[in-house]
Write a protein that holds these residues in place. Sequence first.
Motif, PDB file in Angstrom:
ATOM      1  N   PHE A 184       0.827  -1.210   0.000  1.00 50.77           N
ATOM      2  CA  PHE A 184       0.000   0.000   0.000  1.00 50.77           C
ATOM      3  C   PHE A 184       0.863   1.264   0.000  1.00 50.77           C
ATOM      4  CE2 PHE A 184      -4.005  -2.031   2.096  1.00 50.77           C
ATOM      5  CZ  PHE A 184      -4.264  -2.721   0.925  1.00 50.77           C
ATOM      6  N   ARG A 185       1.948   1.254   0.761  1.00 49.54           N
ATOM      7  CA  ARG A 185       2.823   2.434   0.806  1.00 49.54           C
ATOM      8  C   ARG A 185       3.503   2.694  -0.539  1.00 49.54           C
ATOM      9  NH1 ARG A 185       4.175   0.180   5.632  1.00 49.54           N
ATOM     10  NH2 ARG A 185       6.165  -0.588   4.846  1.00 49.54           N
ATOM     11  N   THR A 186       3.836   1.631  -1.264  1.00 54.74           N
ATOM     12  CA  THR A 186       4.584   1.800  -2.506  1.00 54.74           C
ATOM     13  C   THR A 186       3.710   1.832  -3.755  1.00 54.74           C
ATOM     14  OG1 THR A 186       4.968  -0.591  -2.633  1.00 54.74           O
ATOM     15  CG2 THR A 186       6.674   0.742  -1.572  1.00 54.74           C
ATOM     16  N   ASN A 187       2.539   1.193  -3.741  1.00 52.71           N
ATOM     17  CA  ASN A 187       1.715   1.081  -4.947  1.00 52.71           C
ATOM     18  C   ASN A 187       0.270   1.556  -4.790  1.00 52.71           C
ATOM     19  OD1 ASN A 187       3.491  -0.362  -6.926  1.00 52.71           O
ATOM     20  ND2 ASN A 187       3.621  -1.748  -5.195  1.00 52.71           N
ATOM     21  N   LYS A 188      -0.096   2.011  -3.639  1.00 51.79           N
ATOM     22  CA  LYS A 188      -1.484   2.435  -3.420  1.00 51.79           C
ATOM     23  C   LYS A 188      -1.545   3.737  -2.626  1.00 51.79           C
ATOM     24  CE  LYS A 188      -3.374  -1.301  -5.209  1.00 51.79           C
ATOM     25  NZ  LYS A 188      -3.635  -1.186  -6.626  1.00 51.79           N
ATOM     26  N   SER A 189      -0.470   4.470  -2.596  1.00 45.79           N
ATOM     27  CA  SER A 189      -0.418   5.715  -1.819  1.00 45.79           C
ATOM     28  C   SER A 189      -1.060   6.856  -2.607  1.00 45.79           C
ATOM     29  CB  SER A 189       1.032   6.080  -1.498  1.00 45.79           C
ATOM     30  OG  SER A 189       1.697   6.472  -2.681  1.00 45.79           O
ATOM     31  N   PRO A 190      -1.483   7.921  -1.923  1.00 44.96           N
ATOM     32  CA  PRO A 190      -1.990   9.093  -2.647  1.00 44.96           C
ATOM     33  C   PRO A 190      -0.969   9.650  -3.635  1.00 44.96           C
ATOM     34  CG  PRO A 190      -2.577   9.248  -0.333  1.00 44.96           C
ATOM     35  CD  PRO A 190      -1.651   8.065  -0.472  1.00 44.96           C
ATOM     36  N   GLU A 191       0.308   9.619  -3.291  1.00 48.41           N
ATOM     37  CA  GLU A 191       1.345  10.114  -4.191  1.00 48.41           C
ATOM     38  C   GLU A 191       1.430   9.268  -5.468  1.00 48.41           C
ATOM     39  OE1 GLU A 191       1.834  11.344  -0.138  1.00 48.41           O
ATOM     40  OE2 GLU A 191       1.873   9.295  -0.908  1.00 48.41           O
ATOM     41  N   TRP A 192       1.276   7.956  -5.305  1.00 49.26           N
ATOM     42  CA  TRP A 192       1.300   7.062  -6.467  1.00 49.26           C
ATOM     43  C   TRP A 192       0.135   7.397  -7.394  1.00 49.26           C
ATOM     44  CZ3 TRP A 192      -1.654   3.374  -8.875  1.00 49.26           C
ATOM     45  CH2 TRP A 192      -0.994   2.515  -9.765  1.00 49.26           C
ATOM     46  N   TYR A 193      -1.042   7.604  -6.816  1.00 49.01           N
ATOM     47  CA  TYR A 193      -2.209   7.942  -7.636  1.00 49.01           C
ATOM     48  C   TYR A 193      -2.079   9.319  -8.269  1.00 49.01           C
ATOM     49  CZ  TYR A 193      -4.548   3.661  -6.602  1.00 49.01           C
ATOM     50  OH  TYR A 193      -4.848   2.328  -6.542  1.00 49.01           O
ATOM     51  N   ALA A 194      -1.491  10.271  -7.571  1.00 50.70           N
ATOM     52  CA  ALA A 194      -1.275  11.600  -8.150  1.00 50.70           C
ATOM     53  C   ALA A 194      -0.410  11.497  -9.398  1.00 50.70           C
ATOM     54  CB  ALA A 194      -0.648  12.531  -7.118  1.00 50.70           C
ATOM     55  N   THR A 195       0.590  10.625  -9.364  1.00 51.51           N
ATOM     56  CA  THR A 195       1.453  10.408 -10.527  1.00 51.51           C
ATOM     57  C   THR A 195       0.656   9.829 -11.692  1.00 51.51           C
ATOM     58  OG1 THR A 195       3.360  10.057  -9.092  1.00 51.51           O
ATOM     59  CG2 THR A 195       3.527   9.204 -11.334  1.00 51.51           C
ATOM     60  N   LYS A 196      -0.222   8.880 -11.412  1.00 50.47           N
ATOM     61  CA  LYS A 196      -1.047   8.276 -12.467  1.00 50.47           C
ATOM     62  C   LYS A 196      -2.009   9.298 -13.066  1.00 50.47           C
ATOM     63  CE  LYS A 196       0.488   4.136 -12.724  1.00 50.47           C
ATOM     64  NZ  LYS A 196       1.123   3.680 -13.958  1.00 50.47           N
ATOM     65  N   ILE A 197      -2.625  10.116 -12.219  1.00 50.70           N
ATOM     66  CA  ILE A 197      -3.564  11.132 -12.699  1.00 50.70           C
ATOM     67  C   ILE A 197      -2.851  12.135 -13.604  1.00 50.70           C
ATOM     68  CG2 ILE A 197      -5.027  13.070 -11.971  1.00 50.70           C
ATOM     69  CD1 ILE A 197      -5.674  11.360  -9.434  1.00 50.70           C
ATOM     70  N   ALA A 198      -1.623  12.484 -13.261  1.00 48.39           N
ATOM     71  CA  ALA A 198      -0.869  13.492 -14.009  1.00 48.39           C
ATOM     72  C   ALA A 198      -0.172  12.933 -15.253  1.00 48.39           C
ATOM     73  CB  ALA A 198       0.178  14.135 -13.093  1.00 48.39           C
ATOM     74  N   ASP A 199      -0.155  11.630 -15.422  1.00 47.28           N
ATOM     75  CA  ASP A 199       0.554  11.007 -16.536  1.00 47.28           C
ATOM     76  C   ASP A 199      -0.057  11.428 -17.877  1.00 47.28           C
ATOM     77  OD1 ASP A 199       1.789   9.389 -18.415  1.00 47.28           O
ATOM     78  OD2 ASP A 199       1.265   7.502 -17.435  1.00 47.28           O
ATOM     79  N   PRO A 200       0.693  12.145 -18.721  1.00 47.72           N
ATOM     80  CA  PRO A 200       0.134  12.603 -19.994  1.00 47.72           C
ATOM     81  C   PRO A 200      -0.102  11.465 -20.990  1.00 47.72           C
ATOM     82  CG  PRO A 200       2.461  13.136 -19.882  1.00 47.72           C
ATOM     83  CD  PRO A 200       2.077  12.576 -18.535  1.00 47.72           C
ATOM     84  N   LEU A 201       0.485  10.297 -20.735  1.00 46.00           N
ATOM     85  CA  LEU A 201       0.303   9.154 -21.632  1.00 46.00           C
ATOM     86  C   LEU A 201      -0.748   8.178 -21.132  1.00 46.00           C
ATOM     87  CD1 LEU A 201       4.054   8.482 -22.453  1.00 46.00           C
ATOM     88  CD2 LEU A 201       2.384   9.798 -23.773  1.00 46.00           C
ATOM     89  N   GLY A 202      -1.409   8.523 -20.018  1.00 51.57           N
ATOM     90  CA  GLY A 202      -2.410   7.647 -19.445  1.00 51.57           C
ATOM     91  C   GLY A 202      -3.701   8.390 -19.170  1.00 51.57           C
ATOM     92  N   ALA A 203      -4.623   7.676 -18.558  1.00 50.57           N
ATOM     93  CA  ALA A 203      -5.911   8.268 -18.196  1.00 50.57           C
ATOM     94  C   ALA A 203      -6.459   7.543 -16.972  1.00 50.57           C
ATOM     95  CB  ALA A 203      -6.893   8.157 -19.355  1.00 50.57           C
ATOM     96  N   THR A 204      -7.049   8.311 -16.088  1.00 51.65           N
ATOM     97  CA  THR A 204      -7.677   7.750 -14.888  1.00 51.65           C
ATOM     98  C   THR A 204      -9.106   8.268 -14.830  1.00 51.65           C
ATOM     99  OG1 THR A 204      -5.558   7.721 -13.725  1.00 51.65           O
ATOM    100  CG2 THR A 204      -7.538   7.562 -12.373  1.00 51.65           C
TER     101      THR A 204
END
Length: 185
Positions: free
Chosen positions: A48-68
């Motif tokens: 959870f700390r490494t793959n489910k943290s708010p920071e991890w999700y913020a990175t996914k949301i901001a990824d210009p090559l992805g979509a959430t």
Amino acid sequence: MTTSRLALRRAIDIDSIALSQLSQQTWRETYLEDLALPIPEHDVEHYFRTNKSPEWYATKIADPLGATWVIEDKVNDEMVAFLILGQSEVPHPEFCIGKDGHIEYLYVRRDRQSQGIGQQLMNVALSWMEEQFPARPVWITTLACNLKSQKLYMHYGFIKVGEFYCNVGDTKRHFFIMRRNNHLS
């Protein structure tokens, strides 16, 4: 998908905390409770700390090559499902980084399953993949023991094309690699 109660929308940066909470809840419900995987709590917390943290999700949301995307219950003002799409690597020799898309996560809270939410998210995922990666395969991975997710993915034309193992802490997990040719309707 917008009903009087549920709304589908793209995630924004302030959603990262709610996404982290929803993913941890859904992960526990699915893998520890429903599938009864014997994963020690210290390994779960590390994951959870490494793959489910708010920071991890913020990175996914901001990824210009992805979509959430998220689905919210507007009456209760809570997130009930989410979808993360991108180009993260799939451990299969035919996966082409930069050319193929990957459905990284599709989570629906247990009490909202069997209401068509997973199908709505799959439709969004496949439409986005066709726009971003026309005529390219779409990839997804799922735990080998998660028959419910495999059934959903097979309904959308995914077939098993490989498998791999990865760890949550010291606990080894067995995954299936599934692929769908994107030109399918």
